[in-house]
Design an enzyme around this catalytic site. Structure first.
Site, short mmCIF file in Angstrom:
data_model
loop_
_atom_site.label_atom_id
_atom_site.label_comp_id
_atom_site.label_asym_id
_atom_site.label_seq_id
_atom_site.Cartn_x
_atom_site.Cartn_y
_atom_site.Cartn_z
N ARG A 104 22.14 15.64 -28.67
CA ARG A 104 21.91 14.57 -29.65
C ARG A 104 23.20 13.79 -29.91
O ARG A 104 23.16 12.58 -30.13
CB ARG A 104 21.34 15.14 -30.94
CG ARG A 104 20.86 14.09 -31.91
CD ARG A 104 20.01 14.69 -33.02
NE ARG A 104 18.68 15.00 -32.57
CZ ARG A 104 17.59 14.29 -32.90
NH1 ARG A 104 17.71 13.22 -33.66
NH2 ARG A 104 16.41 14.64 -32.46
N GLU A 116 17.66 12.71 -42.25
CA GLU A 116 18.96 12.75 -41.59
C GLU A 116 19.66 11.41 -41.43
O GLU A 116 20.89 11.34 -41.59
CB GLU A 116 18.79 13.40 -40.20
CG GLU A 116 18.40 14.86 -40.27
CD GLU A 116 18.21 15.45 -38.88
OE1 GLU A 116 18.78 16.51 -38.61
OE2 GLU A 116 17.49 14.82 -38.06
#
Length: 810
Positions: free
Chosen positions: A357, A760
């Site tokens: 990620r 997030e």
């Protein structure tokens, strides 16, 4: 333990608090428009308090440690390794077994199944079975009649452990990288449009090289790690666990016990915070408590002391970067190469997907025509690092933002102009390095709006004037954007299930696979179900996450909680609504397609009846009043070997402007003002979403400014293992001017009611704080050199950077 107060007082307090919050956010939330929507039957897009708000205020909200202990409950504590490297050759436990109130001591040899709690790779022992990997590694578990007795006995670990010491510990990612010591194979992601990154850099008019250090971050959840295991008949076990991933706990406990998953029942009503720290790392404690409970056939509770929690568990990965970019006179990046090295810790845990990620978010909001990225997960003699809000995305994107700031300094221009020159396009220059097209780009409009509403240009000029007249105090400002991909990296995790039960009185019970950790997931799911069935929010109750109800669930992580579980619950509720509509049409005439459900009323063939009345009629007609629902995110694919594909369902966007003042003599700083504009699509609950954005901003600011992790360079012991040595932000760190607004728009993808995830992405917003400090440091050197400011930007780090820029200016 909670201390209940009179419920009426608690409800009044909670209602007043929410009313005050709504008043304070009136400029950000259109209260009148929400009221009109609610009157028309809408239950989503409405600001309402958290479903457990009054329980929190009353002290009635039940966490694992609040569950009444069953008769005969025992308590567990862990004996921890006093060294970072070596080999455990023996354990002398007789003296510990003889200590007051100690019932038994459990070692790795007592685990009947597999001694492993690794999330992906099986490289993480529950209890040490030979190799010692870090200070704080659990060596054995003491089971005693009281928690205090268990802790006293476990504290004797240093005397009980016979250890063959080995070499010095490896503590930093750079040291691990230099030794070629990794928990996983290196990762590489390349994208070429003009011959490759190296060729593009070499041919560019300008080049820039640099390094950057970004520290890790402790989750610091208010409720620490805890599991309460209760043995059941036939070798089964019921585990109350503070976890973001009940299904993974179920599987790992089953493996540790050597039994099938159907014999393990994991339940979680709520957590007192998780932030990723309870996604995989609750497993060790669930496994130890379950092994002890099944061995002794008595309930066993394992609740960590805060210091032990710090010493045993991992946290956000720190990263070290080495980069080189080529760019033109307008600041456009033509080629970039970067090496990222993370401190993975002693085992893999989730370091692989975190690095994936990070690599996929290095581009942030910018088009990179030629790029080469290299990711290394350094194996160190420290706690195994794990998920943390953002899951590698912040670590990837901050490197690019640092590059943007450095290019602006080199060109002598405003960093916002450099950023804007590099933004992704909408019809061209819109393909990511991993070959996913950016089709929902709103970064141009969003940043343009924030630039105007924050009065960015005028304030920039005012800051320059202030700094020219102020030799000691320097102000800085930065506007940073974000683009954050939403979905799990692994496609098959993007699925969810739910159960919806409608009772004969018209009340509704919902169970889904997500977990509530204070983020408002249950509130949003209840709103979705209430909207689908046209009833009041108070008619819907969401129960504890339970592996005996919804099986094979994914972790509540990657910002997918509402997306996945909201869609699954909506699917279940829709099936019930359609059955009820058919029943109404049979009884009252008309077409089932024309039956309307809203505000607790059902309109059918010109008649209006209460929802509860129709439910009773359906029950008499033997209509099924419960249903399961399922959802799988469409269109996702990922080639992990090539690091190419379509890993994200959509992107969330946002931007923030922060202004700080820095004392160049002490390194002290203060955030004076923050302006935030964040994209959540068509919000399910604007009040909850604004709260999430605010919380993420402050939490991310802590990561980048005050939350410093320090390990002893010789012993490898974590020295910052308590609130006395680890500084998280407080109310005093919030800026006096904090303007948070939600960007008006909707998700072009078919997400739940066209909303976007909010957990997030906003953690990247406080990049603006870090780079505002960097801007102030740069001003101390007359903006003559790019500051080498490390994160967290503690006072020491700020003074070091100031000294360097002033020396360069001289």
């Amino acid at each position: 333990m909670n201390h209940p107060v009179e419920p009426g007082i608690a409800i009044a307090r909670a209602a007043q608090a929410f009313a005050d919050y709504a008043t304070n956010t009136a400029a950000r939330i259109d209260v009148n428009a929400e009221a009109a929507r609610q009157q028309n039957g809408a239950r989503v897009g409405i600001s309402r308090a958290h479903e457990s708000a009054y329980l929190h205020v009353a002290g009635e909200a039940t966490y694992v440690d609040d569950i009444p202990e069953l008769n005969g409950t025992l308590h567990c504590a862990l004996g921890l390794s006093p060294v970072a490297t070596g080999r455990l050759t023996a354990l002398s436990l007789d003296a510990i077994r003889q200590m007051p109130d100690v019932v038994t001591v459990i070692t790795a040899a007592d685990i009947p199944g597999v001694n492993d709690c690794g999330s992906i790779i099986h490289d993480d022992p529950i209890l040490c079975d030979g190799e010692i990997r870090y200070v704080g590694q659990p060596l054995f578990a003491v089971i005693a009649k009281t928690r205090a007795a268990a802790r006293r006995a476990a504290a004797q670990a240093k005397a009980a452990a016979v250890i063959e010491a080995s070499g010095d510990p490896v503590l930093t990612p750079r040291e691990a990288h230099a030794r070629g010591q990794y928990v996983l194979p290196p990762m590489h992601l390349d994208r070429s449009t003009n011959g490759g990154a190296r060729e593009a850099i070499d041919a560019a008019p300008r080049r820039l090289k640099g390094t950057l250090d970004v520290g890790g971050q402790e989750q610091f959840y208010l409720e620490g790690q805890i599991s309460y295991a209760i043995p059941k008949e036939g070798g089964a076990v019921h585990v109350h666990c503070s976890t973001q991933h009940p299904s993974e706990m179920q599987h790992l406990v089953a493996h540790a016990l050597g039994i099938q998953s159907h014999a393990v029942h994991v339940e979680c009503r709520r957590m007192g915070g998780g932030f990723g720290g309870k996604e995989s790392q609750s497993a060790l404690f669930a496994c130890v408590a379950s092994v002890a409970a099944c061995k002794l056939q008595r309930p066993v509770k394992l609740r960590l002391d805060r210091d032990d929690d710090f010493m045993i568990t991992g946290r956000r990965h720190c990263f070290w970067y080495e980069y080189e970019v080529g760019y033109d006179e307008e600041g456009r990046i033509l080629g970039a190469e970067i090496t990222m090295v993370s401190r993975a810790g002693h085992s893999a845990d989730l370091s692989g997907p975190v690095m994936t990620r990070a690599l996929c978010h290095f581009d942030n909001a910018y088009w990179l025509p030629d790029v080469s990225m290299h990711g290394f997960c350094g194996k160190t003699n420290t706690q195994s690092n794990t998920a943390f809000r953002g899951f590698g995305g912040p670590q990837g994107a901050i490197a690019m933002e640092n590059i943007m700031e450095s290019i602006a300094t080199e060109l002598g221009c405003d960093a916002l102009d450099v950023r804007r020159a590099n933004f992704y396009g909408t019809t061209e220059h819109n393909v990511t390095p991993y070959e996913q097209k950016v089709t929902d780009n709103v970064i141009h409009e969003l940043v343009g709006e924030l630039e105007q509403t924050s009065d960015y240009r005028a304030r920039r000029a005012a800051i320059a004037a202030f700094n020219a007249a102020s030799p000691v105090l320097k102000r800085g400002m930065s506007l940073t954007p974000l683009k954050f991909g939403i979905s799990f990296n692994v496609a098959h995790f993007n699925q969810a299930g739910a159960l919806v039960h409608v009772y004969s009185d018209g009340s509704i019970l919902v169970n889904h696979g997500g977990t509530e950790m204070g983020q408002g997931l249950n509130t949003k799911v209840a709103q979705v179900v209430a909207h689908e069935l046209g009833v009041s929010f108070d008619s819907v109750r969401v129960t504890a996450t339970d592996t005996t109800k919804v099986a094979n669930t994914s972790a509540t992580a990657a910002s997918t909680g509402a997306d996945l579980n909201g869609k699954a619950a909506q699917d279940a509720a829709r099936q019930i609504r359609e059955r009820l509509a058919e029943c109404a049409a049979r009884r009252h005439g008309g077409d089932a397609a024309g039956v309307r459900f809203a505000n607790g009323q059902v309109t059918v063939n010109g008649k209006s009846l209460e929802f509860a009345q129709l439910v009773r009629e359906a029950y008499v007609d033997r209509v099924q009043l419960w249903s399961d629902g399922f959802y799988a995110t469409p269109g996702l694919h990922w080639d992990g070997a090539k690091m190419k594909g379509h890993p994200f369902f959509y992107f969330a966007y946002g931007a923030a402007v922060s202004e700080v003042v820095v004392d160049t003599l002490t390194g002290e700083w203060k955030l004076l003002r923050a302006d935030v504009l964040h994209d959540v699509g068509r919000s399910l609950n604007p009040a909850v979403d604004v709260g999430q954005v605010e919380g993420a901003f402050i939490q991310g600011m802590g990561w980048l400014t005050t939350e410093e992790l320090v390990w002893h360079p010789q012993s490898g012991k974590l020295m910052t293992h308590a609130p006395s040595t680890y500084k998280i932000p407080t109310a005093n760190d919030c800026p006096p001017v904090f303007n948070v607004r939600l960007f008006v728009g909707e998700n072009p993808e078919d997400s739940i009611h066209k909303s976007k995830a909010v957990g997030e992405p906003p953690l990247l917003l406080p990049f603006s704080v870090f780079f505002a400090i960097r801007d102030a440091v740069s001003a101390a050197g007359e903006h003559g050199a790019s500051p080498q400011l490390r994160a967290p930007a503690t006072s020491e780090a700020i003074l070091n950077a100031i000294e360097a820029v002033q020396a360069a200016a001289a």
